[in-house]
Structures are given as structure tokens and as C-alpha cells.
Design a protein around this motif. Structure first.
Motif, PDB file in Angstrom:
ATOM      1  N   ILE A 180       0.916  -1.169  -0.283  1.00  0.00           N
ATOM      2  CA  ILE A 180       0.225  -0.059   0.182  1.00  0.00           C
ATOM      3  C   ILE A 180       1.389   1.521  -0.021  1.00  0.00           C
ATOM      4  O   ILE A 180       1.793   1.166   0.870  1.00  0.00           O
ATOM      5  N   GLU A 181       0.907   2.492  -1.008  1.00  0.00           N
ATOM      6  CA  GLU A 181       1.366   3.665  -0.765  1.00  0.00           C
ATOM      7  C   GLU A 181       0.195   4.362  -0.714  1.00  0.00           C
ATOM      8  O   GLU A 181      -0.884   4.428  -1.505  1.00  0.00           O
ATOM      9  N   ASP A 182      -0.052   5.414   0.636  1.00  0.00           N
ATOM     10  CA  ASP A 182      -0.858   5.798   0.683  1.00  0.00           C
ATOM     11  C   ASP A 182      -0.787   6.970   1.895  1.00  0.00           C
ATOM     12  O   ASP A 182       0.345   6.681   2.894  1.00  0.00           O
ATOM     13  N   PRO A 183      -0.412   8.465   1.105  1.00  0.00           N
ATOM     14  CA  PRO A 183       0.439   9.215   2.080  1.00  0.00           C
ATOM     15  C   PRO A 183      -0.617   9.463   3.312  1.00  0.00           C
ATOM     16  O   PRO A 183      -0.098   9.821   4.527  1.00  0.00           O
ATOM     17  N   LEU A 200      -1.409 -15.453   2.313  1.00  0.00           N
ATOM     18  CA  LEU A 200      -0.738 -13.586   2.387  1.00  0.00           C
ATOM     19  C   LEU A 200       0.318 -14.019   3.721  1.00  0.00           C
ATOM     20  O   LEU A 200       0.266 -14.577   4.975  1.00  0.00           O
ATOM     21  N   SER A 201       1.268 -13.738   2.732  1.00  0.00           N
ATOM     22  CA  SER A 201       2.372 -13.777   4.163  1.00  0.00           C
ATOM     23  C   SER A 201       3.463 -12.175   4.566  1.00  0.00           C
ATOM     24  O   SER A 201       4.319 -12.057   5.466  1.00  0.00           O
ATOM     25  N   ARG A 202       2.995 -11.388   3.774  1.00  0.00           N
ATOM     26  CA  ARG A 202       3.845  -9.721   4.221  1.00  0.00           C
ATOM     27  C   ARG A 202       2.337  -8.976   3.748  1.00  0.00           C
ATOM     28  O   ARG A 202       1.572  -9.082   2.321  1.00  0.00           O
ATOM     29  N   VAL A 203       2.399  -8.098   4.147  1.00  0.00           N
ATOM     30  CA  VAL A 203       1.679  -5.952   3.954  1.00  0.00           C
ATOM     31  C   VAL A 203       2.421  -5.525   4.422  1.00  0.00           C
ATOM     32  O   VAL A 203       3.426  -4.807   5.169  1.00  0.00           O
ATOM     33  N   SER A 204       3.197  -4.531   3.077  1.00  0.00           N
ATOM     34  CA  SER A 204       3.826  -3.436   3.366  1.00  0.00           C
ATOM     35  C   SER A 204       2.586  -1.771   3.279  1.00  0.00           C
ATOM     36  O   SER A 204       2.298  -2.248   2.834  1.00  0.00           O
ATOM     37  N   LEU A 205       3.959  -1.127   3.469  1.00  0.00           N
ATOM     38  CA  LEU A 205       2.844  -0.392   3.877  1.00  0.00           C
ATOM     39  C   LEU A 205       4.565   1.210   3.100  1.00  0.00           C
ATOM     40  O   LEU A 205       5.259   1.489   3.909  1.00  0.00           O
ATOM     41  N   LEU A 206       3.810   1.883   2.745  1.00  0.00           N
ATOM     42  CA  LEU A 206       4.712   3.655   2.395  1.00  0.00           C
ATOM     43  C   LEU A 206       3.732   4.344   2.233  1.00  0.00           C
ATOM     44  O   LEU A 206       2.770   3.981   1.850  1.00  0.00           O
ATOM     45  N   THR A 207       4.248   5.080   4.229  1.00  0.00           N
ATOM     46  CA  THR A 207       3.277   6.445   4.041  1.00  0.00           C
ATOM     47  C   THR A 207       4.376   7.934   4.679  1.00  0.00           C
ATOM     48  O   THR A 207       4.919   7.335   4.350  1.00  0.00           O
ATOM     49  N   THR A 208       3.702   8.525   5.010  1.00  0.00           N
ATOM     50  CA  THR A 208       4.217   9.997   5.532  1.00  0.00           C
ATOM     51  C   THR A 208       4.460   9.657   7.039  1.00  0.00           C
ATOM     52  O   THR A 208       3.418   9.802   7.503  1.00  0.00           O
ATOM     53  N   LYS A 209       5.041  10.476   7.529  1.00  0.00           N
ATOM     54  CA  LYS A 209       5.071  10.761   8.960  1.00  0.00           C
ATOM     55  C   LYS A 209       4.464  11.967   9.126  1.00  0.00           C
ATOM     56  O   LYS A 209       4.021  12.470   8.984  1.00  0.00           O
ATOM     57  N   ASP A 210       3.667  11.831  10.653  1.00  0.00           N
ATOM     58  CA  ASP A 210       2.318  13.160  11.088  1.00  0.00           C
ATOM     59  C   ASP A 210       3.080  13.988  11.627  1.00  0.00           C
ATOM     60  O   ASP A 210       3.829  13.804  12.708  1.00  0.00           O
ATOM     61  N   PRO A 211       3.539  14.933  11.592  1.00  0.00           N
ATOM     62  CA  PRO A 211       4.154  16.102  11.985  1.00  0.00           C
ATOM     63  C   PRO A 211       3.490  16.403  13.194  1.00  0.00           C
ATOM     64  O   PRO A 211       4.077  16.441  13.719  1.00  0.00           O
ATOM     65  N   LYS A 219      -1.480   4.007  -3.831  1.00  0.00           N
ATOM     66  CA  LYS A 219      -2.104   2.924  -4.972  1.00  0.00           C
ATOM     67  C   LYS A 219      -1.747   1.392  -3.835  1.00  0.00           C
ATOM     68  O   LYS A 219      -1.115   1.857  -3.260  1.00  0.00           O
ATOM     69  N   ILE A 220      -2.811  -0.072  -4.375  1.00  0.00           N
ATOM     70  CA  ILE A 220      -2.311  -0.923  -3.829  1.00  0.00           C
ATOM     71  C   ILE A 220      -2.007  -1.849  -4.501  1.00  0.00           C
ATOM     72  O   ILE A 220      -2.700  -2.313  -6.038  1.00  0.00           O
ATOM     73  N   VAL A 221      -0.876  -2.347  -4.565  1.00  0.00           N
ATOM     74  CA  VAL A 221      -0.322  -3.232  -5.750  1.00  0.00           C
ATOM     75  C   VAL A 221      -0.126  -4.982  -4.573  1.00  0.00           C
ATOM     76  O   VAL A 221      -0.283  -5.436  -3.476  1.00  0.00           O
ATOM     77  N   LEU A 222      -0.750  -6.024  -5.132  1.00  0.00           N
ATOM     78  CA  LEU A 222      -1.022  -7.152  -5.408  1.00  0.00           C
ATOM     79  C   LEU A 222       0.076  -7.877  -5.912  1.00  0.00           C
ATOM     80  O   LEU A 222       0.593  -7.984  -7.184  1.00  0.00           O
ATOM     81  N   SER A 223       0.869  -9.297  -5.154  1.00  0.00           N
ATOM     82  CA  SER A 223       1.000  -9.267  -5.876  1.00  0.00           C
ATOM     83  C   SER A 223       1.417 -10.640  -7.601  1.00  0.00           C
ATOM     84  O   SER A 223       1.809 -11.297  -7.925  1.00  0.00           O
ATOM     85  N   ASN A 224      -0.229 -11.092  -6.957  1.00  0.00           N
ATOM     86  CA  ASN A 224      -0.879 -12.040  -8.498  1.00  0.00           C
ATOM     87  C   ASN A 224      -0.731 -10.064 -10.081  1.00  0.00           C
ATOM     88  O   ASN A 224      -1.594 -11.051 -10.640  1.00  0.00           O
ATOM     89  N   GLY A 225      -0.458  -9.901  -9.387  1.00  0.00           N
ATOM     90  CA  GLY A 225      -0.145  -8.688 -10.487  1.00  0.00           C
ATOM     91  C   GLY A 225      -1.523  -7.547 -11.079  1.00  0.00           C
ATOM     92  O   GLY A 225      -1.538  -6.506 -12.144  1.00  0.00           O
ATOM     93  N   TRP A 226      -2.297  -7.266  -9.797  1.00  0.00           N
ATOM     94  CA  TRP A 226      -3.612  -6.055  -9.532  1.00  0.00           C
ATOM     95  C   TRP A 226      -3.036  -4.625  -9.385  1.00  0.00           C
ATOM     96  O   TRP A 226      -2.012  -5.468  -7.777  1.00  0.00           O
ATOM     97  N   ARG A 275      -8.357   8.798  -3.342  1.00  0.00           N
ATOM     98  CA  ARG A 275      -8.655  10.117  -2.223  1.00  0.00           C
ATOM     99  C   ARG A 275      -7.414   9.311  -1.602  1.00  0.00           C
ATOM    100  O   ARG A 275      -7.714   8.941  -0.217  1.00  0.00           O
ATOM    101  N   GLY A 276      -6.621   7.707  -1.922  1.00  0.00           N
ATOM    102  CA  GLY A 276      -6.594   6.838  -0.760  1.00  0.00           C
ATOM    103  C   GLY A 276      -7.542   5.583  -0.651  1.00  0.00           C
ATOM    104  O   GLY A 276      -8.404   5.870  -0.903  1.00  0.00           O
ATOM    105  N   LEU A 277      -7.208   4.978   0.863  1.00  0.00           N
ATOM    106  CA  LEU A 277      -8.456   4.548   1.338  1.00  0.00           C
ATOM    107  C   LEU A 277      -9.352   5.185   2.405  1.00  0.00           C
ATOM    108  O   LEU A 277     -10.207   5.000   2.756  1.00  0.00           O
ATOM    109  N   ASP A 278      -9.077   6.232   2.250  1.00  0.00           N
ATOM    110  CA  ASP A 278     -10.025   7.661   2.849  1.00  0.00           C
ATOM    111  C   ASP A 278     -10.551   7.914   1.891  1.00  0.00           C
ATOM    112  O   ASP A 278     -10.473   9.638   1.664  1.00  0.00           O
ATOM    113  N   TYR A 279     -11.647   7.960   0.925  1.00  0.00           N
ATOM    114  CA  TYR A 279     -12.999   8.042   0.169  1.00  0.00           C
ATOM    115  C   TYR A 279     -13.715   8.090   0.551  1.00  0.00           C
ATOM    116  O   TYR A 279     -15.059   8.453  -0.114  1.00  0.00           O
TER     117      TYR A 279
END
Length: 239
Positions: free
Chosen positions: A110-113, A138-149, A185-192, A198-202
Motif C-alpha cells: 500500500i502506498e498512501d501518504p 498472504l505472508s506480507r503487508v507493506s506500507l509506504l506513507t508519510t509521518k504525521d508531523p 496505489k495498492i499493488v497485489l503480488s498476483n499482478g493487480w 483519494r487513497g483508502l480515505d474516500y
């Protein structure tokens, strides 16, 4: 039962015309199953004949869509785009991309700031819950986001709690922070790959604590956003 099948198959045809083929395929399959049940239960010979003819028609189209999706996926050309209208409902995570979560998904990235505030972190938990339910390998979930200042400590604590919870299911959870992230974006290891504007917050905030939509996102009122769905056969290792 007959009216239920007709309603679902009508929706399937509408999604088909909009070229939302993955949604249409699921609806065709669901409607056909109900139609088959009607065929086996009805005693009316004429009805049986009519239902069989309609079933053959829809089966032929469903098989055509399945073939089309497979061909476009093989060529790396599959694309779907949909707009979630402001004030609409029925666009929870299960409806939006649950159909892409299967036993071939070992990693969800998951990439969502904006996985910062309490409700945003809760949205991430909901996505992880869906992944655990639908992806047995499922063996792994990874998140790329930003720090809340303004509230990084609480953000960190929430994500750490999720990490410990996923670990119980033998799922590794990694968090990486970026100072420049903008895209979602959300990237799944099966190619989707699913990109939500708005990311997950819609979702709009519910108007109370005990109203429909508080627990079930399918009943939650949405904000306007665009969703792009595509498939790539070139995913080898997600970052």
C-alpha cells in the motif's frame, strides 16, 4: 429467486457495457448460479426452457469476458476506470477490489501518504482484515506513507499494534516513511494494481456513532474519487 437473478444479471449487463469487465464477470457468475437454482426448482416446462436459453446466453457472454480479461492481462493491456460519485454508497473495500484478492496473493503493498489519523489507520486495518480473509497464502503487508508531523507518536503506536496483530497470523508488516510521497496505489503480488485518487480515505465521516455505515463500509457515504485498475504480468518483487 427469479427476480433476484434478473436484477443481478441486469447489473452485470450494465457493467459489461461500461467495460467494467471484472465486476461484470462476478455479477454474471452470481446471477447464473441463482438462475441454475431456479431451473432445478421450477416445474413449469416452458419456464425451464426459457431459463435455459437465458442461461446459455449469459454463460456465453461470461466466457467471452473471461477470455477478454485473460488476453488483455497477458498483453499487459487490461485497464478499468470507474468514478465513485459523491454521496454514493456500496463502494466498500470488498466491493471495490475484493475480487482481486485470492489465494495467489502473498504480498499486499500500500502506498498512501495519509495513513496517519485514527480513522485512516483504521481503514488500513479494514483492508488487512479483508486480505487475511480472502488471501490464505498472504505472508506480507507493506506500507509506504508519510509521518504525521503533529502526532507521529500515536501514528507509530497504531501501526505497531497492527504489526503485532498481523504477526499472530504469521504475516509480516513493514512500514516505510517518505517525505515526498503523493501518489496512492495498492499493488497485489498476483499482478493487480488499484489506484484510488483519494487513497483508502474516500469515505465521509458518519453523522453519528450509531448510524448505518459506522461498521460496514458498504453502507458508508462516499466522497467523489476516481479508481484506476490495471494488471501487469511484470510484478516480480514488490518493494
Amino acid at each position: 429467486m427469479e427476480s433476484t437473478a434478473a436484477s443481478i444479471l441486469t447489473r452485470a449487463v450494465a457493467k459489461d457495457k461500461q467495460e467494467h469487465y471484472t465486476e461484470a464477470l462476478i455479477l454474471y457468475q452470481e446471477g447464473l448460479q441463482i438462475l441454475f437454482n431456479s431451473i432445478s426448482e421450477t416445474k413449469d416446462v416452458n419456464k425451464k426452457k426459457y431459463f435455459r436459453e437465458k442461461a446459455e446466453e449469459y454463460m456465453k457472454r461470461a466466457e467471452g469476458i473471461k477470455k477478454l480479461i485473460h488476453e488483455k492481462k497477458s498483453l499487459g493491456q487490461y485497464r478499468e476506470q470507474m468514478r465513485i460519485e459523491a454521496g454514493s454508497i456500496g463502494h466498500g473495500y470488498a466491493s471495490l477490489f475484493g475480487r482481486f484478492l485470492d489465494d495467489r496473493v502473498t504480498h499486499i503493498h500500500i502506498e498512501d501518504p495519509y495513513i496517519r489519523a485514527y480513522h485512516q489507520c483504521l481503514n488500513l486495518v479494514r483492508l488487512c482484515e479483508l486480505g487475511v480473509q480472502k488471501c490464505p497464502t498472504l505472508s506480507r503487508v507493506s506500507l509506504l506513507t508519510t509521518k504525521d508531523p503533529d502526532d507521529y507518536k500515536n501514528q507509530e503506536n497504531r501501526l505497531d499494534e497492527l504489526k503485532k496483530s498481523l504477526a499472530i497470523k504469521l504475516i509480516k508488516f513493514d512500514v516505510t516513511y517518505s517525505g515526498t510521497l503523493h501518489d496512492r496505489k495498492i499493488v497485489l503480488s498476483n499482478g493487480w494494481v488499484v489506484k484510488i485518487g483519494r487513497g483508502l480515505d474516500y469515505f465521509k465521516a458518519p453523522e453519528g456513532k450509531f448510524v448505518l455505515g459506522v461498521c460496514d463500509l458498504e453502507l458508508r457515504v462516499c466522497l467523489e474519487t476516481t479508481v484506476d485498475i490495471f494488471h501487469t504480468s511484470h510484478i516480480r518483487e514488490i518493494p
